[in-house]
Design a protein around this motif. Sequence first.
Motif, PDB file in Angstrom:
ATOM      1  N   THR A   1       7.659  12.664  13.328  1.00  0.00           N
ATOM      2  CA  THR A   1       7.406  11.377  14.311  1.00  0.00           C
ATOM      3  C   THR A   1       8.372  11.308  14.851  1.00  0.00           C
ATOM      4  OG1 THR A   1       5.682  10.785  12.752  1.00  0.00           O
ATOM      5  CG2 THR A   1       6.533   9.027  14.565  1.00  0.00           C
ATOM      6  N   GLN A   2       8.447  11.410  16.268  1.00  0.00           N
ATOM      7  CA  GLN A   2       9.665  10.577  16.942  1.00  0.00           C
ATOM      8  C   GLN A   2       9.482   9.591  17.713  1.00  0.00           C
ATOM      9  OE1 GLN A   2      11.505  13.736  20.069  1.00  0.00           O
ATOM     10  NE2 GLN A   2      11.056  12.300  21.305  1.00  0.00           N
TER      11      GLN A   2
ATOM     12  N   ASN B   1       7.422   3.539  21.277  1.00  0.00           N
ATOM     13  CA  ASN B   1       7.448   4.988  21.890  1.00  0.00           C
ATOM     14  C   ASN B   1       7.151   5.787  21.041  1.00  0.00           C
ATOM     15  OD1 ASN B   1       8.476   2.870  23.837  1.00  0.00           O
ATOM     16  ND2 ASN B   1       8.917   4.478  25.295  1.00  0.00           N
ATOM     17  N   TYR B   2       6.377   5.900  20.065  1.00  0.00           N
ATOM     18  CA  TYR B   2       5.905   7.270  19.223  1.00  0.00           C
ATOM     19  C   TYR B   2       5.394   8.307  19.891  1.00  0.00           C
ATOM     20  CZ  TYR B   2       6.412   2.908  16.382  1.00  0.00           C
ATOM     21  OH  TYR B   2       6.631   1.880  15.617  1.00  0.00           O
ATOM     22  N   LYS B   3       5.851   9.557  19.319  1.00  0.00           N
ATOM     23  CA  LYS B   3       5.180  10.892  19.780  1.00  0.00           C
ATOM     24  C   LYS B   3       5.338  11.705  18.577  1.00  0.00           C
ATOM     25  CE  LYS B   3       7.267  13.767  22.177  1.00  0.00           C
ATOM     26  NZ  LYS B   3       7.825  14.538  23.405  1.00  0.00           N
TER      27      LYS B   3
ATOM     28  N   THR C   1       6.174  15.588  17.019  1.00  0.00           N
ATOM     29  CA  THR C   1       6.800  16.938  17.307  1.00  0.00           C
ATOM     30  C   THR C   1       6.921  17.796  16.139  1.00  0.00           C
ATOM     31  OG1 THR C   1       8.962  17.739  18.376  1.00  0.00           O
ATOM     32  CG2 THR C   1       9.178  15.832  16.683  1.00  0.00           C
TER      33      THR C   1
END
Length: 550
Positions: free
Chosen positions: A98-99, A166-168, A170
Amino acid sequence: MVFPKKNIKEFPSPYEQNQLLTADQWNEIDGMIKNELPLTIKIDVCGKRKDERQSLARVLSVKYEGLSFKTVCNVLQISKRENVRPRIREPPPSALYTQFVLYKENLSTATALAKLYRSRKPSLRPKFWTAGDLPKRANTSQLVTAFDWSPLHVAGGLRSNVIIGNYKFTDKPLVPGHRIGSHYTIALRQVMGDASVIKANLESLKINGFINYYDVECFGRSREAPLHLIGKCLLKKNWQEVINLMLEPSAIDPGDVTGEEYAALVKYKVSRNAWLALENVPSGESTSIECKLLYDMKNRRKNVNRLIRSIPRSKLRIYVRAYLRFLWNMIASERIAKFGLEPIIGDLVYAYHPENGSTEKSQRKIILLDEGNIRNYTISDVMLPLPGIDGTYPLNEVANYNTNFLLKDGLLESDLKRAVKDYSVDVEYRPVVAKPFDIVWYFIRYSNPSETLVWSDMDRMRKKEKPNLIENGAFLGLVIEFDLLSSVYATMALREITKMDTIFDFVTPNVPGNETLKADLISRDRKSSAEPKAKRIKLMDTVEKSIPGV
């Protein structure tokens, strides 16, 4: 998005694998399992540091099943276990990381992540990765990655000075080297001086750059127990002095320990008695390294060698690196004083690629300047190695500076090289001069001394009211914006503008009760914002040199 199950053993990313072994070596190990030949594979690990060998052992154990590993005479031997059919484990589904963006105010990156870590239940505490640290006394925004960790686990429990969002997802973590640089917005308050002098300093910064010193943050906040002094004592094996300096109260940020722990350090400084120092600290509740050291002393572990070995190596490495950086600053000062801002024969630079007439620099090949290539480079290209590393050194008078400085400290080159090896200090080459990119500046007038002159990222998100700027305000402010490459310090750029030391004379300690704000610093991970407390700025012709090594 389906989150992976917890407790999945972390699978090495392709990036991590390629950092440890070549593609041919990985193919050879895969071939041994698939084709059952050869029975044993030998890999020379003589050139790898201890931490690299440990990482390699962990990656091999995760990626393969049914293999045994042992190192004999700097050769890693990989063979099959008896009565176990070896196999290559399949990597788990991608996007295990998780970024997110970490926003922090007046905290170091490590402290902010520690707060984030402790805010979760033990079963939900992840491992974090960043591309590097951003300034402590600033409001900053940077990217962070966490393994096998859901944003749903961190919806609350954080203080206002640590915010994430602002999670994304990867498939690989951030590591040092991923960050190109940082963007800074800095407001200098109550500026006094001739406007033409100020502009001349700014133009000089834009055109000539500044000497790329390590910032005082690398050496700690204490004048009595700076980190590089502890590092020097480590190299000299003065163990008792190392312990006394580590327990110096002025070297500890009061926010990092409890009131009882800080009082214990003050008592120890006066009495040098661990029993007396810990009398008001609840047993077993202290988590700081310093108080754990006091407990070891209290529990009759009076052998200083054993006490030093109880300190985490990562902590000792910080002290050694601080001393190496202190030496680098002194060498850079001596080099500039003797030879000015021009490259000389024997200096080190990164090579340029000659293919297709390209002038792109190779970040892998260090070369020496000679009569044939010196005209292709400027002082901005000249590099100095971190002293003691196993690498290339200048082939000129500069190479002798390190030896001279060590002798003054009662040390030899062999002491330095041994410490670099023992504490796994990375090879590092640093530009002597750094230049800001895309620098712009403007003057503003305001009347309220504590007026916020620049917005942080959080101010923008919250749609905070814009600064109340008045055309004929009583105070003059200067706002500067620029980009710097990673590992270059904005405070050193400020030092060039103000012509004064930006650490002890410009920035005052961040202590409770000092609420007078004199400067705004915003830093943003390049791919941010604080208000350090500062004294009134006055441009001068001289610089008081209190930066270690300068």
